[in-house]
Design a protein around this motif. Structure first.
Motif, PDB file in Angstrom:
ATOM      1  N   THR A  57       0.844  -1.195   0.000  1.00  0.00           N
ATOM      2  CA  THR A  57       0.000   0.000   0.000  1.00  0.00           C
ATOM      3  C   THR A  57       0.875   1.240   0.000  1.00  0.00           C
ATOM      4  OG1 THR A  57      -1.609  -1.218   1.344  1.00  0.00           O
ATOM      5  CG2 THR A  57      -1.926   1.158   1.152  1.00  0.00           C
ATOM      6  N   ASP A  58       0.510   2.202  -0.835  1.00  0.00           N
ATOM      7  CA  ASP A  58       1.174   3.502  -0.860  1.00  0.00           C
ATOM      8  C   ASP A  58       0.293   4.507  -0.149  1.00  0.00           C
ATOM      9  OD1 ASP A  58       3.523   3.028  -2.641  1.00  0.00           O
ATOM     10  OD2 ASP A  58       1.937   2.406  -4.019  1.00  0.00           O
ATOM     11  N   TYR A  59       0.943   5.358   0.643  1.00  0.00           N
ATOM     12  CA  TYR A  59       0.247   6.430   1.354  1.00  0.00           C
ATOM     13  C   TYR A  59       0.927   7.745   1.033  1.00  0.00           C
ATOM     14  CZ  TYR A  59      -1.715   2.726   4.283  1.00  0.00           C
ATOM     15  OH  TYR A  59      -2.359   1.600   4.735  1.00  0.00           O
ATOM     16  N   LEU A  60       0.129   8.782   0.901  1.00  0.00           N
ATOM     17  CA  LEU A  60       0.657  10.131   0.831  1.00  0.00           C
ATOM     18  C   LEU A  60       0.764  10.655   2.258  1.00  0.00           C
ATOM     19  CD1 LEU A  60      -1.455  11.507  -2.140  1.00  0.00           C
ATOM     20  CD2 LEU A  60       0.883  10.601  -2.202  1.00  0.00           C
ATOM     21  N   VAL A  61       1.843  11.339   2.546  1.00  0.00           N
ATOM     22  CA  VAL A  61       2.024  11.971   3.850  1.00  0.00           C
ATOM     23  C   VAL A  61       1.398  13.357   3.725  1.00  0.00           C
ATOM     24  CG1 VAL A  61       3.678  12.749   5.574  1.00  0.00           C
ATOM     25  CG2 VAL A  61       4.159  10.685   4.235  1.00  0.00           C
ATOM     26  N   GLY A  69       5.040  14.138   1.259  1.00  0.00           N
ATOM     27  CA  GLY A  69       5.870  12.963   1.065  1.00  0.00           C
ATOM     28  C   GLY A  69       5.025  11.740   0.784  1.00  0.00           C
ATOM     29  N   PHE A  70       5.679  10.575   0.839  1.00  0.00           N
ATOM     30  CA  PHE A  70       4.950   9.322   0.647  1.00  0.00           C
ATOM     31  C   PHE A  70       5.673   8.194   1.373  1.00  0.00           C
ATOM     32  CE2 PHE A  70       8.224   8.280  -2.341  1.00  0.00           C
ATOM     33  CZ  PHE A  70       8.126   6.936  -2.657  1.00  0.00           C
ATOM     34  N   VAL A  71       4.933   7.139   1.598  1.00  0.00           N
ATOM     35  CA  VAL A  71       5.493   5.925   2.194  1.00  0.00           C
ATOM     36  C   VAL A  71       4.820   4.729   1.527  1.00  0.00           C
ATOM     37  CG1 VAL A  71       3.849   5.901   4.145  1.00  0.00           C
ATOM     38  CG2 VAL A  71       6.062   4.748   4.366  1.00  0.00           C
ATOM     39  N   VAL A  90       8.972   0.103   2.642  1.00  0.00           N
ATOM     40  CA  VAL A  90       9.691  -0.092   1.389  1.00  0.00           C
ATOM     41  C   VAL A  90      10.276   1.231   0.910  1.00  0.00           C
ATOM     42  CG1 VAL A  90       9.477  -0.834  -1.023  1.00  0.00           C
ATOM     43  CG2 VAL A  90       8.199  -2.031   0.774  1.00  0.00           C
ATOM     44  N   ASN A  91       9.487   2.271   0.943  1.00  0.00           N
ATOM     45  CA  ASN A  91       9.905   3.628   0.575  1.00  0.00           C
ATOM     46  C   ASN A  91       9.394   4.581   1.635  1.00  0.00           C
ATOM     47  OD1 ASN A  91      10.878   3.019  -2.176  1.00  0.00           O
ATOM     48  ND2 ASN A  91       8.721   2.744  -2.686  1.00  0.00           N
ATOM     49  N   LEU A  92      10.208   5.549   1.981  1.00  0.00           N
ATOM     50  CA  LEU A  92       9.762   6.642   2.840  1.00  0.00           C
ATOM     51  C   LEU A  92      10.515   7.883   2.402  1.00  0.00           C
ATOM     52  CD1 LEU A  92       8.419   8.095   5.187  1.00  0.00           C
ATOM     53  CD2 LEU A  92      10.141   7.104   6.709  1.00  0.00           C
ATOM     54  N   ALA A  93       9.774   8.886   1.997  1.00  0.00           N
ATOM     55  CA  ALA A  93      10.405  10.136   1.563  1.00  0.00           C
ATOM     56  C   ALA A  93       9.536  11.314   1.960  1.00  0.00           C
ATOM     57  CB  ALA A  93      10.610  10.142   0.052  1.00  0.00           C
ATOM     58  N   VAL A  94      10.198  12.316   2.490  1.00  0.00           N
ATOM     59  CA  VAL A  94       9.562  13.603   2.772  1.00  0.00           C
ATOM     60  C   VAL A  94      10.172  14.592   1.800  1.00  0.00           C
ATOM     61  CG1 VAL A  94       9.282  15.427   4.498  1.00  0.00           C
ATOM     62  CG2 VAL A  94       9.146  13.027   5.192  1.00  0.00           C
ATOM     63  N   ASP A  95       9.328  15.392   1.175  1.00  0.00           N
ATOM     64  CA  ASP A  95       9.810  16.378   0.210  1.00  0.00           C
ATOM     65  C   ASP A  95      10.868  17.268   0.860  1.00  0.00           C
ATOM     66  OD1 ASP A  95       7.817  15.274  -1.372  1.00  0.00           O
ATOM     67  OD2 ASP A  95       6.479  17.009  -1.201  1.00  0.00           O
ATOM     68  N   GLU A  96      11.882  17.600   0.093  1.00  0.00           N
ATOM     69  CA  GLU A  96      13.041  18.325   0.627  1.00  0.00           C
ATOM     70  C   GLU A  96      12.661  19.581   1.407  1.00  0.00           C
ATOM     71  OE1 GLU A  96      17.415  19.889  -0.834  1.00  0.00           O
ATOM     72  OE2 GLU A  96      16.094  18.863  -2.248  1.00  0.00           O
ATOM     73  N   GLU A  97      11.705  20.329   0.897  1.00  0.00           N
ATOM     74  CA  GLU A  97      11.334  21.580   1.569  1.00  0.00           C
ATOM     75  C   GLU A  97      10.565  21.371   2.874  1.00  0.00           C
ATOM     76  OE1 GLU A  97       8.228  20.851  -1.695  1.00  0.00           O
ATOM     77  OE2 GLU A  97      10.395  20.621  -1.478  1.00  0.00           O
ATOM     78  N   ALA A 106       7.216  11.087  12.544  1.00  0.00           N
ATOM     79  CA  ALA A 106       5.784  10.889  12.763  1.00  0.00           C
ATOM     80  C   ALA A 106       5.252   9.762  11.873  1.00  0.00           C
ATOM     81  CB  ALA A 106       5.020  12.188  12.495  1.00  0.00           C
ATOM     82  N   VAL A 107       5.767   9.678  10.649  1.00  0.00           N
ATOM     83  CA  VAL A 107       5.364   8.582   9.762  1.00  0.00           C
ATOM     84  C   VAL A 107       5.774   7.246  10.375  1.00  0.00           C
ATOM     85  CG1 VAL A 107       5.793   7.475   7.525  1.00  0.00           C
ATOM     86  CG2 VAL A 107       5.377   9.945   7.640  1.00  0.00           C
ATOM     87  N   VAL A 108       7.007   7.146  10.843  1.00  0.00           N
ATOM     88  CA  VAL A 108       7.476   5.889  11.436  1.00  0.00           C
ATOM     89  C   VAL A 108       6.613   5.522  12.637  1.00  0.00           C
ATOM     90  CG1 VAL A 108       9.384   4.754  12.645  1.00  0.00           C
ATOM     91  CG2 VAL A 108       9.836   6.074  10.569  1.00  0.00           C
ATOM     92  N   GLU A 109       6.265   6.464  13.475  1.00  0.00           N
ATOM     93  CA  GLU A 109       5.416   6.167  14.638  1.00  0.00           C
ATOM     94  C   GLU A 109       4.034   5.708  14.206  1.00  0.00           C
ATOM     95  OE1 GLU A 109       6.264   5.713  17.813  1.00  0.00           O
ATOM     96  OE2 GLU A 109       8.242   5.964  16.891  1.00  0.00           O
ATOM     97  N   ARG A 110       3.487   6.350  13.178  1.00  0.00           N
ATOM     98  CA  ARG A 110       2.170   5.949  12.674  1.00  0.00           C
ATOM     99  C   ARG A 110       2.243   4.532  12.092  1.00  0.00           C
ATOM    100  NH1 ARG A 110      -2.086   4.220  12.472  1.00  0.00           N
ATOM    101  NH2 ARG A 110      -3.697   4.745  10.990  1.00  0.00           N
ATOM    102  N   VAL A 111       3.313   4.242  11.343  1.00  0.00           N
ATOM    103  CA  VAL A 111       3.492   2.917  10.748  1.00  0.00           C
ATOM    104  C   VAL A 111       3.684   1.877  11.845  1.00  0.00           C
ATOM    105  CG1 VAL A 111       5.007   1.508   9.295  1.00  0.00           C
ATOM    106  CG2 VAL A 111       4.316   3.802   8.537  1.00  0.00           C
TER     107      VAL A 111
END
Length: 149
Positions: A57-61, A69-71, A90-97, A106-111
């Protein structure tokens, strides 16, 4: 911060963010060389397949309605292990800005909470061995190094 499950309408946003993430890994290994010179050349088939695959599953942050970002998460089972059910980042990225604002943590804690909700035994992630920033991020989030491939 919330995770919003991606839909077919989000494929372009996923591909663009994946391309940025993939491009950032090229310097770590020749195995990371990309076949595409530009994000617009990348087919969305991989992410389209995720929409049909119950294990991925892909999620938008999302923060205040803005995507930052997305995970990509994958569930799996290793029946030969006592702790067999896992959830993998599998993938975790927050946009550079939007980096260095705590969104990745926060994404890791939610996951981690999602792993518990799914009755998984553990949460796993992989990153480039020489990517000190990623390794530090995951170590600070409580992950332990396990293997070098």
């Amino acid at each position: 911060m919330e995770l919003v499950e991606a839909t077919e309408g989000d494929l372009d946003a996923l591909v663009e963010r994946w391309y940025d993430l993939a491009t950032s890994t090229v310097s770590y290994s020749e195995l990371n060389e990309l076949a595409y010179a530009d994000a617009s050349e990348v087919p969305d088939e991989g992410f389209r397949e995720h929409l049909e695959d119950p294990s991925t599953t892909d999620y938008l942050v999302s923060v205040d309605g803005d995507t930052v970002g997305f995970v990509t998460l994958e569930t799996g089972h290793r029946p030969s292990r006592a702790r067999s059910r896992y959830l993998k980042i599998v993938n975790l990225a927050v946009d550079e800005e939007h980096r260095n604002r705590g969104y990745g943590a926060a994404v890791v804690e939610r996951v981690r909470a999602m792993a518990g909700d799914r009755d998984c035994d553990y949460l796993t992630v992989s990153c480039e061995w020489d990517n000190d920033g990623a390794r530090r991020f995951y170590r600070d989030a409580g992950f332990e190094p396990k293997q070098v491939t």
